[in-house]
Design a protein around this motif. Structure first.
Motif, mmCIF file in Angstrom:
data_model
loop_
_atom_site.group_PDB
_atom_site.id
_atom_site.type_symbol
_atom_site.label_atom_id
_atom_site.label_comp_id
_atom_site.label_asym_id
_atom_site.label_seq_id
_atom_site.Cartn_x
_atom_site.Cartn_y
_atom_site.Cartn_z
ATOM 1 N N GLY A 38 0.816 -1.205 0.000
ATOM 2 C CA GLY A 38 0.000 0.000 0.000
ATOM 3 C C GLY A 38 0.848 1.253 0.000
ATOM 4 O O GLY A 38 2.011 1.243 0.414
ATOM 5 N N PHE A 41 0.088 7.313 3.231
ATOM 6 C CA PHE A 41 -0.959 8.336 3.206
ATOM 7 C C PHE A 41 -0.465 9.681 3.746
ATOM 8 O O PHE A 41 -0.718 10.720 3.163
ATOM 9 N N GLU A 48 -0.375 8.203 10.144
ATOM 10 C CA GLU A 48 -0.244 7.049 9.258
ATOM 11 C C GLU A 48 -0.654 5.754 9.961
ATOM 12 O O GLU A 48 -1.299 4.882 9.367
ATOM 13 N N THR A 51 -4.301 4.725 9.763
ATOM 14 C CA THR A 51 -4.880 4.377 8.459
ATOM 15 C C THR A 51 -4.747 2.892 8.153
ATOM 16 O O THR A 51 -5.246 2.437 7.116
ATOM 17 N N ARG A 52 -4.108 2.141 9.013
ATOM 18 C CA ARG A 52 -3.848 0.727 8.742
ATOM 19 C C ARG A 52 -4.535 -0.141 9.798
ATOM 20 O O ARG A 52 -4.358 0.084 11.000
ATOM 21 N N THR A 53 -5.319 -1.121 9.340
ATOM 22 C CA THR A 53 -6.072 -1.991 10.248
ATOM 23 C C THR A 53 -6.029 -3.425 9.722
ATOM 24 O O THR A 53 -6.373 -3.664 8.564
ATOM 25 N N CYS A 125 -9.146 5.330 -2.015
ATOM 26 C CA CYS A 125 -7.881 4.614 -1.847
ATOM 27 C C CYS A 125 -8.055 3.130 -2.122
ATOM 28 O O CYS A 125 -7.153 2.471 -2.635
ATOM 29 N N HIS A 126 -9.232 2.596 -1.800
ATOM 30 C CA HIS A 126 -9.472 1.172 -2.023
ATOM 31 C C HIS A 126 -9.578 0.853 -3.512
ATOM 32 O O HIS A 126 -9.115 -0.188 -3.965
ATOM 33 N N ASP A 132 -4.460 -3.547 -1.165
ATOM 34 C CA ASP A 132 -3.831 -3.069 0.063
ATOM 35 C C ASP A 132 -4.587 -3.664 1.250
ATOM 36 O O ASP A 132 -5.637 -3.171 1.661
ATOM 37 N N ARG A 135 -5.699 -1.564 4.394
ATOM 38 C CA ARG A 135 -6.668 -0.468 4.252
ATOM 39 C C ARG A 135 -7.949 -0.974 3.583
ATOM 40 O O ARG A 135 -8.603 -0.232 2.863
#
Length: 237
Positions: A38, A41, A48, A51-53, A125-126, A132, A135
């Protein structure tokens, strides 16, 4: 590396760049980059991080909340079978919310700086980086914000004793949605039903982005006439 045609530097944090694309944003965001790596961002490491999970965070965080909500309705006098029906109703309600959000909010056309920026964070973004994995599901904080108006609507339209279980069902539907969505991108289904769901969703990403808005079910695409034509089968040479 600079994206062709558009003035976006993919080697730098993207969020505060995409707004400058103006009316070209719609075309740019629907030219996917198929990579499991990814983009960055934000320049700020703290921002940052949020934004990540990982996908498993979703059931770990929300399944206990679902159980608590359903228990509330039972404690207020509803039998278990009644609560179960409320949960099923909540799941069905979620499928409609899922469709409406995906069609009318996630795919809204934008052109101004801040509208492009917000759309990119929410869903663009997806579509730009569909593989990614960090995200792909909603961060719990973002989900909690979206839950507020949905809870208020359910509370307004139902009763104090039924609202928790119905909302719990909707939240369970959301968990099923996010986990299913992750699997459709990163899983390798062996069963026909799951394979068909994967094809259905990838059709939305790579062929016809303005149709096929259902993730967990094509029900509302059928009802509202947004069912995409099937992907052509590959012929062996």
């Amino acid at each position: 590396m600079v994206a062709q045609k558009f003035n976006v530097d993919l080697s730098k944090p993207l969020v505060f760049q995409v707004g400058h694309l103006g009316e070209d944003y719609e075309e740019w965001v629907h030219q996917p980059i198929v990579s499991k790596e990814g983009p960055r961002f934000f320049e700020n490491d703290f921002l940052e991080m949020f934004t990540r999970t990982k996908w498993w965070v979703i059931p770990v965080v929300w399944i206990p909340v679902v159980c608590w909500l359903v228990t509330m309705s039972i404690r207020m006098g509803h039998a278990v079978p009644q609560a179960a029906l409320m949960v099923v109703g909540g799941i069905l309600l979620w499928t409609l919310i899922e469709y409406a959000l995906h069609r009318f909010l996630f795919h809204i056309r934008t052109s101004s700086y801040w509208a492009n920026t917000l759309h990119y964070l929410l869903h663009g973004c997806h579509h730009k980086h569909p593989m990614d994995g960090l995200r792909l599901v909603f961060p719990p904080a973002a989900t909690a914000i979206l839950c507020v108006p949905i809870w208020c609507l359910i509370r307004l339209l139902t009763t104090p004793t039924t609202a928790p279980a119905i909302f719990g069902g909707g939240l369970l539907g959301y968990v099923m949605y996010d986990c299913t969505h992750y699997y459709l991108h990163h899983g390798q289904p062996s069963k026909d039903t799951a394979r068909d769901m994967k094809k259905y969703h990838l059709n939305h990403h790579y062929r016809i982005q303005n149709k096929g808005f259902g993730i967990t079910s094509p029900l509302w695409d059928i009802v509202f006439g947004t069912l995409p034509p099937p992907m052509p089968s590959r012929k062996s040479s």
